[in-house]
Design a protein around this motif. Sequence first.
Motif, PDB file in Angstrom:
ATOM      1  N   PRO A  47      11.918 113.217  64.324  1.00 61.94           N
ATOM      2  CA  PRO A  47      11.053 113.188  63.150  1.00 61.94           C
ATOM      3  C   PRO A  47      11.691 113.652  61.843  1.00 61.94           C
ATOM      4  CG  PRO A  47      10.453 114.993  64.590  1.00 61.94           C
ATOM      5  CD  PRO A  47      11.481 114.189  65.315  1.00 61.94           C
ATOM      6  N   ALA A  48      12.789 114.371  61.900  1.00 64.24           N
ATOM      7  CA  ALA A  48      13.427 114.849  60.672  1.00 64.24           C
ATOM      8  C   ALA A  48      14.238 113.755  59.974  1.00 64.24           C
ATOM      9  CB  ALA A  48      14.333 116.038  60.976  1.00 64.24           C
ATOM     10  N   VAL A  49      14.443 112.625  60.659  1.00 68.74           N
ATOM     11  CA  VAL A  49      15.306 111.565  60.138  1.00 68.74           C
ATOM     12  C   VAL A  49      14.509 110.276  59.964  1.00 68.74           C
ATOM     13  CG1 VAL A  49      17.350 110.165  60.599  1.00 68.74           C
ATOM     14  CG2 VAL A  49      17.310 112.573  61.266  1.00 68.74           C
ATOM     15  N   ILE A  50      14.635 109.675  58.805  1.00 68.17           N
ATOM     16  CA  ILE A  50      14.050 108.365  58.530  1.00 68.17           C
ATOM     17  C   ILE A  50      15.197 107.359  58.493  1.00 68.17           C
ATOM     18  CG2 ILE A  50      12.801 106.944  56.850  1.00 68.17           C
ATOM     19  CD1 ILE A  50      11.050 109.135  58.170  1.00 68.17           C
ATOM     20  N   THR A  51      15.035 106.265  59.207  1.00 65.80           N
ATOM     21  CA  THR A  51      16.022 105.191  59.189  1.00 65.80           C
ATOM     22  C   THR A  51      15.570 104.157  58.166  1.00 65.80           C
ATOM     23  OG1 THR A  51      16.542 105.541  61.519  1.00 65.80           O
ATOM     24  CG2 THR A  51      17.163 103.411  60.571  1.00 65.80           C
ATOM     25  N   VAL A  52      16.464 103.815  57.256  1.00 67.16           N
ATOM     26  CA  VAL A  52      16.153 102.825  56.227  1.00 67.16           C
ATOM     27  C   VAL A  52      17.154 101.681  56.355  1.00 67.16           C
ATOM     28  CG1 VAL A  52      15.840 102.393  53.764  1.00 67.16           C
ATOM     29  CG2 VAL A  52      15.349 104.672  54.692  1.00 67.16           C
ATOM     30  N   GLU A  53      16.613 100.481  56.520  1.00 67.82           N
ATOM     31  CA  GLU A  53      17.460  99.294  56.583  1.00 67.82           C
ATOM     32  C   GLU A  53      17.218  98.472  55.327  1.00 67.82           C
ATOM     33  OE1 GLU A  53      18.804  95.748  59.621  1.00 67.82           O
ATOM     34  OE2 GLU A  53      17.053  96.967  60.114  1.00 67.82           O
ATOM     35  N   PHE A  54      18.258  98.324  54.526  1.00 67.41           N
ATOM     36  CA  PHE A  54      18.186  97.531  53.311  1.00 67.41           C
ATOM     37  C   PHE A  54      18.465  96.088  53.707  1.00 67.41           C
ATOM     38  CE2 PHE A  54      19.077 101.821  52.075  1.00 67.41           C
ATOM     39  CZ  PHE A  54      18.242 102.017  50.992  1.00 67.41           C
TER      40      PHE A  54
END
Length: 155
Positions: A47-54
């Motif tokens: 939960p501390a990490v958000i994955t962002v895919e551009f």
Amino acid sequence: MHRDQSQLRARSAPEHLPSLLLGLDQMLDEFTRLPMRAEFRFDPDMPAVITVEFLAERGPNLLWRMGRELLHRGLTSMSGCGDVRMWPTLPGERPSSWLLLESQEVEALFQLPTGPLSEWLDATYRITSAEAEMDGLNWDDFLLELLDDPGTPSE
């Protein structure tokens, strides 16, 4: 920490939160914007990490992992001090924030709308509070996942 902790709760069972598909602008220079989309994903097991895919129209997509707290704080104030930094745009402009990504290979500045991102991040905190996000974390698996390079074969 999250600004409204009184309404936060620790997760009792993993919940699924749909990813957020967000329209944003990549700033190519001072006057040129490239509209694009990014997908924000939340995993209750990390939960501390958000994955962002551009999502690029041409060329490969770009995947970054960033701190949930960094994103949340960046909606209202300067946040981050390394490869990922985020801060709100000037008052009077459309409600948005700047997101700066830097590495040896990439430097990119994005302007993203704060409303949808704020609502989505608030939903992540309802699943796992800021206080509980490190509970039960398997540090070995966390570091392997965080540092995993999809192009490198695992041993």
